[in-house]
Design a protein around this motif. Sequence first.
Motif, PDB file in Angstrom:
ATOM      1  N   ALA A 195       0.869  -1.185   0.000  1.00 13.99           N
ATOM      2  CA  ALA A 195       0.000   0.000   0.000  1.00 13.99           C
ATOM      3  C   ALA A 195       0.900   1.228   0.000  1.00 13.99           C
ATOM      4  O   ALA A 195       1.323   1.705   1.052  1.00 13.99           O
ATOM      5  CB  ALA A 195      -0.915  -0.007   1.220  1.00 13.99           C
ATOM      6  N   LYS A 196       1.189   1.750  -1.183  1.00 11.48           N
ATOM      7  CA  LYS A 196       2.242   2.752  -1.337  1.00 11.48           C
ATOM      8  C   LYS A 196       1.743   4.200  -1.366  1.00 11.48           C
ATOM      9  O   LYS A 196       2.444   5.093  -1.822  1.00 11.48           O
ATOM     10  CB  LYS A 196       3.069   2.449  -2.590  1.00 11.48           C
ATOM     11  N   TYR A 197       0.532   4.426  -0.869  1.00 10.68           N
ATOM     12  CA  TYR A 197       0.009   5.790  -0.735  1.00 10.68           C
ATOM     13  C   TYR A 197      -0.393   6.011   0.724  1.00 10.68           C
ATOM     14  O   TYR A 197      -1.258   5.295   1.251  1.00 10.68           O
ATOM     15  CB  TYR A 197      -1.206   6.003  -1.654  1.00 10.68           C
ATOM     16  N   TYR A 198       0.235   6.986   1.363  1.00 15.38           N
ATOM     17  CA  TYR A 198       0.001   7.231   2.795  1.00 15.38           C
ATOM     18  C   TYR A 198      -0.419   8.677   2.977  1.00 15.38           C
ATOM     19  O   TYR A 198       0.339   9.607   2.704  1.00 15.38           O
ATOM     20  CB  TYR A 198       1.299   6.940   3.560  1.00 15.38           C
ATOM     21  N   THR A 199      -1.661   8.877   3.442  1.00 16.31           N
ATOM     22  CA  THR A 199      -2.230  10.212   3.614  1.00 16.31           C
ATOM     23  C   THR A 199      -2.219  10.599   5.086  1.00 16.31           C
ATOM     24  O   THR A 199      -2.877   9.952   5.906  1.00 16.31           O
ATOM     25  CB  THR A 199      -3.683  10.246   3.102  1.00 16.31           C
ATOM     26  N   LEU A 200      -1.516  11.649   5.441  1.00 17.23           N
ATOM     27  CA  LEU A 200      -1.371  12.040   6.839  1.00 17.23           C
ATOM     28  C   LEU A 200      -2.566  12.881   7.311  1.00 17.23           C
ATOM     29  O   LEU A 200      -2.433  14.061   7.643  1.00 17.23           O
ATOM     30  CB  LEU A 200      -0.056  12.783   7.047  1.00 17.23           C
ATOM     31  N   ASP A 201      -3.729  12.247   7.345  1.00 14.95           N
ATOM     32  CA  ASP A 201      -4.927  12.944   7.831  1.00 14.95           C
ATOM     33  C   ASP A 201      -5.030  12.893   9.356  1.00 14.95           C
ATOM     34  O   ASP A 201      -5.763  13.663   9.960  1.00 14.95           O
ATOM     35  CB  ASP A 201      -6.188  12.333   7.218  1.00 14.95           C
TER      36      ASP A 201
ATOM     37  N   GLU B  12      12.155   6.173   2.066  1.00 17.26           N
ATOM     38  CA  GLU B  12      13.232   5.614   1.235  1.00 17.26           C
ATOM     39  C   GLU B  12      12.705   4.536   0.306  1.00 17.26           C
ATOM     40  O   GLU B  12      13.229   4.324  -0.792  1.00 17.26           O
ATOM     41  CB  GLU B  12      14.324   5.035   2.140  1.00 17.26           C
ATOM     42  N   ALA B  13      11.623   3.860   0.712  1.00 16.66           N
ATOM     43  CA  ALA B  13      11.039   2.795  -0.110  1.00 16.66           C
ATOM     44  C   ALA B  13      10.212   3.344  -1.274  1.00 16.66           C
ATOM     45  O   ALA B  13       9.697   2.581  -2.092  1.00 16.66           O
ATOM     46  CB  ALA B  13      10.178   1.891   0.754  1.00 16.66           C
ATOM     47  N   GLY B  14      10.064   4.672  -1.322  1.00 15.21           N
ATOM     48  CA  GLY B  14       9.360   5.276  -2.446  1.00 15.21           C
ATOM     49  C   GLY B  14       7.871   5.439  -2.251  1.00 15.21           C
ATOM     50  O   GLY B  14       7.138   5.689  -3.225  1.00 15.21           O
ATOM     51  N   VAL B  15       7.401   5.329  -1.025  1.00 12.80           N
ATOM     52  CA  VAL B  15       5.972   5.539  -0.755  1.00 12.80           C
ATOM     53  C   VAL B  15       5.619   6.997  -1.012  1.00 12.80           C
ATOM     54  O   VAL B  15       6.385   7.903  -0.687  1.00 12.80           O
ATOM     55  CB  VAL B  15       5.643   5.165   0.707  1.00 12.80           C
ATOM     56  N   GLU B  16       4.455   7.226  -1.595  1.00 12.61           N
ATOM     57  CA  GLU B  16       3.990   8.593  -1.817  1.00 12.61           C
ATOM     58  C   GLU B  16       3.268   9.082  -0.560  1.00 12.61           C
ATOM     59  O   GLU B  16       2.251   8.521  -0.165  1.00 12.61           O
ATOM     60  CB  GLU B  16       3.050   8.663  -3.023  1.00 12.61           C
ATOM     61  N   ILE B  17       3.813  10.116   0.059  1.00 10.83           N
ATOM     62  CA  ILE B  17       3.257  10.663   1.288  1.00 10.83           C
ATOM     63  C   ILE B  17       2.437  11.907   0.947  1.00 10.83           C
ATOM     64  O   ILE B  17       2.966  12.860   0.365  1.00 10.83           O
ATOM     65  CB  ILE B  17       4.361  11.038   2.296  1.00 10.83           C
ATOM     66  N   ILE B  18       1.170  11.911   1.305  1.00  9.91           N
ATOM     67  CA  ILE B  18       0.290  13.045   1.000  1.00  9.91           C
ATOM     68  C   ILE B  18       0.096  13.863   2.284  1.00  9.91           C
ATOM     69  O   ILE B  18      -0.498  13.386   3.254  1.00  9.91           O
ATOM     70  CB  ILE B  18      -1.077  12.571   0.463  1.00  9.91           C
ATOM     71  N   THR B  19       0.619  15.082   2.280  1.00  9.89           N
ATOM     72  CA  THR B  19       0.546  15.940   3.468  1.00  9.89           C
ATOM     73  C   THR B  19      -0.328  17.169   3.248  1.00  9.89           C
ATOM     74  O   THR B  19      -0.806  17.767   4.213  1.00  9.89           O
ATOM     75  CB  THR B  19       1.950  16.415   3.875  1.00  9.89           C
ATOM     76  N   ASP B  20      -0.528  17.547   1.991  1.00  6.19           N
ATOM     77  CA  ASP B  20      -1.328  18.737   1.677  1.00  6.19           C
ATOM     78  C   ASP B  20      -2.799  18.354   1.663  1.00  6.19           C
ATOM     79  O   ASP B  20      -3.365  18.003   0.627  1.00  6.19           O
ATOM     80  CB  ASP B  20      -0.903  19.317   0.326  1.00  6.19           C
ATOM     81  N   ILE B  21      -3.425  18.418   2.830  1.00  8.14           N
ATOM     82  CA  ILE B  21      -4.793  17.958   2.959  1.00  8.14           C
ATOM     83  C   ILE B  21      -5.553  18.865   3.925  1.00  8.14           C
ATOM     84  O   ILE B  21      -5.031  19.250   4.971  1.00  8.14           O
ATOM     85  CB  ILE B  21      -4.820  16.495   3.461  1.00  8.14           C
TER      86      ILE B  21
END
Length: 327
Positions: free
Chosen positions: A224-230, A285-294
């Motif tokens: 699961a390579k999309y992580y949304t920091l909600d 480092e593993a290339g996960v896409e981190i979504i912080t603009d929320i």
Amino acid sequence: MTYVKTIGAALLASVALASAAAASCEITLRSSDTHPDGYPTVAAVNAMGEMLKERSDGRLCIEVFHSAQLGEEKDTIEQTQFGVIDMNRVSLGPFNNIIEETQVPSLPYIFRSVGHMNKVMDGPVGQQILDAFSDHDLVGLAFYDGGSRSFYNSEKPIASIDDLAGMKFRVMQSDMFVDMVSALGANATPMPYGEVYSSIQTGVIDGAENNWPSYDSSGHFEVAKYYTLDQHLIVPEVLVMAKSSFDKLSVEDQALVRQAARDSVPVMRDLWIAREQTSEARVREAGVEIITDIDKTPFIEAMVPVYEKYVTSTVLQQMVADIQATN
């Protein structure tokens, strides 16, 4: 009841070869944790055991069975209530359907930050919740830091509440968390923690929600390579003891156990901070896409029906008010 005791006894028998250190103790308390060896909660209970052994002159020890050796959280809660397991480190979520007071710190967005959560749980509200365990054959000992939980998935970046529509997420086995995900427009699938990786991998679910260390240590970031920091949840972990096991101890030893548990809390928090940093670095480092603009506002506003459903009694309403008033 007999079935649970039999299963619990069988599980203990399969793993209960005590370590050489524990074998020399008069009393060895067996403690369960679903997390792997070295995880901050596991290390903290091990540290508690070292304190307890030293302060009791070697009479009392703790043996930690990590990595869900004694079962997943729901199963180990029942075993602890029956006294098959002496101690248990569990997230508050699985207790929501059992102990009403645990619902309040499990509410979405109830805490402004991890620091706010720690201050609340170290104070009168936290003690009120620990005391509530006594009516359920358990003794509440201490709260650990569970970090902030956010959504991750295998399908797409989630940057708004609209992106959650129709997606399938695993949640802890708690009605409140099911309702939280539903209020956000997604579909909740309660399941044991150990089944999440394969369920994401095979498409049974699109993702789950958790903190940095769990996202890392479970390997979920691999599938699961999309992580949304909600940061929708900041749910404490709790360390409990079987009341039957606690009552067998002398008053002096009970005091030693309570104090060692309290003294393990700062140990856990220091380890947690370090582990969060390490886990975040590894995931990035593993290339996960981190979504912080929320924009969290729509997420928070969507929680109104969840609060209306679960914060119904005057006791819970006062607890919410006390938490919000804590600076």
